[in-house]
Enzyme design. Sequence first.
Site, PDB file in Angstrom:
ATOM      1  N   ARG A 360     -23.263  -6.986 -11.213  1.00  0.00           N
ATOM      2  CA  ARG A 360     -24.414  -7.788 -11.636  1.00  0.00           C
ATOM      3  C   ARG A 360     -24.049  -9.267 -11.527  1.00  0.00           C
ATOM      4  O   ARG A 360     -23.157  -9.735 -12.235  1.00  0.00           O
ATOM      5  CB  ARG A 360     -24.804  -7.470 -13.083  1.00  0.00           C
ATOM      6  CG  ARG A 360     -25.177  -6.003 -13.334  1.00  0.00           C
ATOM      7  CD  ARG A 360     -26.568  -5.673 -12.818  1.00  0.00           C
ATOM      8  NE  ARG A 360     -26.835  -4.246 -12.851  1.00  0.00           N
ATOM      9  CZ  ARG A 360     -27.384  -3.604 -13.883  1.00  0.00           C
ATOM     10  NH1 ARG A 360     -27.687  -4.265 -14.987  1.00  0.00           N
ATOM     11  NH2 ARG A 360     -27.625  -2.306 -13.818  1.00  0.00           N
ATOM     12  N   GLU A 362     -25.045 -11.898 -12.769  1.00  0.00           N
ATOM     13  CA  GLU A 362     -25.710 -12.600 -13.866  1.00  0.00           C
ATOM     14  C   GLU A 362     -24.774 -13.673 -14.415  1.00  0.00           C
ATOM     15  O   GLU A 362     -23.633 -13.381 -14.758  1.00  0.00           O
ATOM     16  CB  GLU A 362     -26.080 -11.623 -14.990  1.00  0.00           C
ATOM     17  CG  GLU A 362     -27.053 -10.536 -14.566  1.00  0.00           C
ATOM     18  CD  GLU A 362     -27.281  -9.518 -15.681  1.00  0.00           C
ATOM     19  OE1 GLU A 362     -26.535  -9.562 -16.685  1.00  0.00           O
ATOM     20  OE2 GLU A 362     -28.195  -8.698 -15.549  1.00  0.00           O
ATOM     21  N   ARG A 368     -21.140  -9.508 -24.406  1.00  0.00           N
ATOM     22  CA  ARG A 368     -21.397  -8.141 -23.951  1.00  0.00           C
ATOM     23  C   ARG A 368     -21.737  -8.014 -22.470  1.00  0.00           C
ATOM     24  O   ARG A 368     -22.055  -6.914 -22.006  1.00  0.00           O
ATOM     25  CB  ARG A 368     -22.513  -7.522 -24.777  1.00  0.00           C
ATOM     26  CG  ARG A 368     -23.882  -8.178 -24.626  1.00  0.00           C
ATOM     27  CD  ARG A 368     -24.913  -7.417 -25.436  1.00  0.00           C
ATOM     28  NE  ARG A 368     -26.268  -7.890 -25.182  1.00  0.00           N
ATOM     29  CZ  ARG A 368     -27.360  -7.297 -25.664  1.00  0.00           C
ATOM     30  NH1 ARG A 368     -27.236  -6.197 -26.389  1.00  0.00           N
ATOM     31  NH2 ARG A 368     -28.549  -7.777 -25.405  1.00  0.00           N
ATOM     32  N   SER A 514     -29.952   2.491 -20.800  1.00  0.00           N
ATOM     33  CA  SER A 514     -31.350   2.270 -20.421  1.00  0.00           C
ATOM     34  C   SER A 514     -31.741   3.393 -19.478  1.00  0.00           C
ATOM     35  O   SER A 514     -31.003   3.701 -18.536  1.00  0.00           O
ATOM     36  CB  SER A 514     -31.498   0.912 -19.726  1.00  0.00           C
ATOM     37  OG  SER A 514     -32.853   0.646 -19.452  1.00  0.00           O
ATOM     38  N   ARG A 562     -19.172  -1.214 -22.749  1.00  0.00           N
ATOM     39  CA  ARG A 562     -20.004  -1.569 -23.894  1.00  0.00           C
ATOM     40  C   ARG A 562     -20.009  -0.452 -24.935  1.00  0.00           C
ATOM     41  O   ARG A 562     -20.017  -0.718 -26.137  1.00  0.00           O
ATOM     42  CB  ARG A 562     -21.437  -1.879 -23.438  1.00  0.00           C
ATOM     43  CG  ARG A 562     -22.257  -2.537 -24.529  1.00  0.00           C
ATOM     44  CD  ARG A 562     -23.665  -2.893 -24.093  1.00  0.00           C
ATOM     45  NE  ARG A 562     -23.700  -3.954 -23.095  1.00  0.00           N
ATOM     46  CZ  ARG A 562     -24.821  -4.525 -22.671  1.00  0.00           C
ATOM     47  NH1 ARG A 562     -25.998  -4.132 -23.148  1.00  0.00           N
ATOM     48  NH2 ARG A 562     -24.791  -5.491 -21.782  1.00  0.00           N
TER      49      ARG A 562
END
Length: 588
Positions: A360, A362, A368, A514, A562
């Site tokens: 990712r 990001e 986290r 998710s 996580r």
Amino acid sequence: PKLPKFIQSVLDHSSNINMEPTGEGEKKLSKAQLKKLEKKEKKAAHKAANAPAQDQNTINLDEYKHLFGERELVEVEPKTDAERRVYAPVSTLNAELAGQQVWVRGRIHRSKKASGSLCFILLRDQISFVQVVVEESEQVPKAMVNWVSKMKNESIVDILGLIKKVDGKVEAATQQDVEVVALKVYRCSGSDKLPILVEDCMRNQTILDEQAEQIRVIDAELNAAVAKLAAETDAEAKKKLEEEVEALKKKKETAAKFTDVDQSLRLDNRVIDLRTPANIAIFKIQSGVCRFFREFLNNRNFIEIHSPKLISAASEGGADVFEVSYFSRKAYLAQSPQFYKQMAITADFERVFEIGPVFRAEKSFTHRHLTEFTGLDLEMTFKQHYHEVMNLIGEMFIYIFKGIETHYKKELEVFSQQYPFEPLKFSDTPLRITFAEGVALLREAGETIGDFDDISTPQEKKLGRLVKEKYNTEFYMMDRYPSAVRPFYTMPAADDANYSNSYDMFIRGEEVLSGAQRVHDPELLAKQVAARGINVATIQPYIDAFKYGAPPHAGGGVGLERVVMLYLNTHNIRKSTLFPRDPQRLTP
């Protein structure tokens, strides 16, 4: 007369002692010479007893190689049972083995030379410690004590020793009822000067936090005193303030008893940091999470798959992807195995899972988020309703939690010796609430949130506290998220298209999974792709996979690091990541 042992040894090896001839062709020492040698013996013994320790470089290791020294870098395979060493893990040493000789291997955690003829070693073998005694005796020469005492911390040694039961507890060791009396010691690998000390990295976090708070209070007092001093003009008052400042500085020095190794320095020297018992425990528990994830799904007829990580388009949509050059065109690192899990379902695999890397791009600088993590993904068909899948995933988490509690008790105990830890609260039947019910709980607690707004991170944590207070659980599932906040491949709810057949799962107030029912109709899928502004052509093979018949299916993705972070409550995902990758860290 019979000669003293020392004198006989001298005679056996001397070629320059003045001998008197006898009529029988032998040589005898005179009484004067005997007295002289006896005096020499006493003098040599006294000198040896009071001599400084030999440097390792001055000891003739060839002379003592049957007792100590450097282990061969590459050894010849032993041919007989007598040549084969049987090593005992330090964790297995106990009073029942008293009187037995064993080989052990470990790192020198620390050592102390008590005298010229006695040295103590605290030997570390992963999460286990045992005290080793190296003492001069008939079998152990003083040279061995000196050589061992000079070895640096973190050196790896092989020790043949006698297990000895001790009267009192060896408080510094995990094996508290025994010690190892060394008979032979060989260094397998030495250590250079350490950039950080394992012992510092092992400090109890509660003690460090208390120390930090104490220093913070002193710093506030010190800053206030310095500010007053700068503004003071009266000589007598100024002198008192100067004395106060000096006293506070000394107080701060006294308060800083322990070195608190910051996280950045730990990660820069991760190989050393990972040696602490707490870190070894963390990653054994992480291994356990993968074990029970795989075990649970294998027992329910899932097939483990391995999907590509180089893909032609973003698997989650959006811009948070790593672009790479792929010969004459662009490629991307997979944000998830989503497409390929679903394509495997359309290939009639029915139930699949994968453990693999996820990327990712990001720019998230949070406790986290990572740019690379390990995904635990699963996908399966269902017969009537997607809750069949959601409930199975909930059962899987309970299986993992119970597995850790049952099979990793020792690791949890070791972890809790360094970090404060409270066992996770969960119920045998996972709690399930709807998104609307979650929003209602937040509103009752004073939060402002719309019916279709996404829940922010602070609200997510607050909801976790509210759920714990109301339901006495720290693990729960939240169902029916707004369609607008879910990926394009999420199936809209049958009764209200504003909501979707999707769910998240939470541990201690933070999301760990998710998931959703996926759109398995190619026309609806293409429509939703276009609505999100994604170029349909870039994922046409994915859409085409549903043109030839696809069963209804659902699944989810779990972030391994996580899960471990939240189960152990370490407060930072980097502690549960072997070598973390984030926007600022690409090494080691």
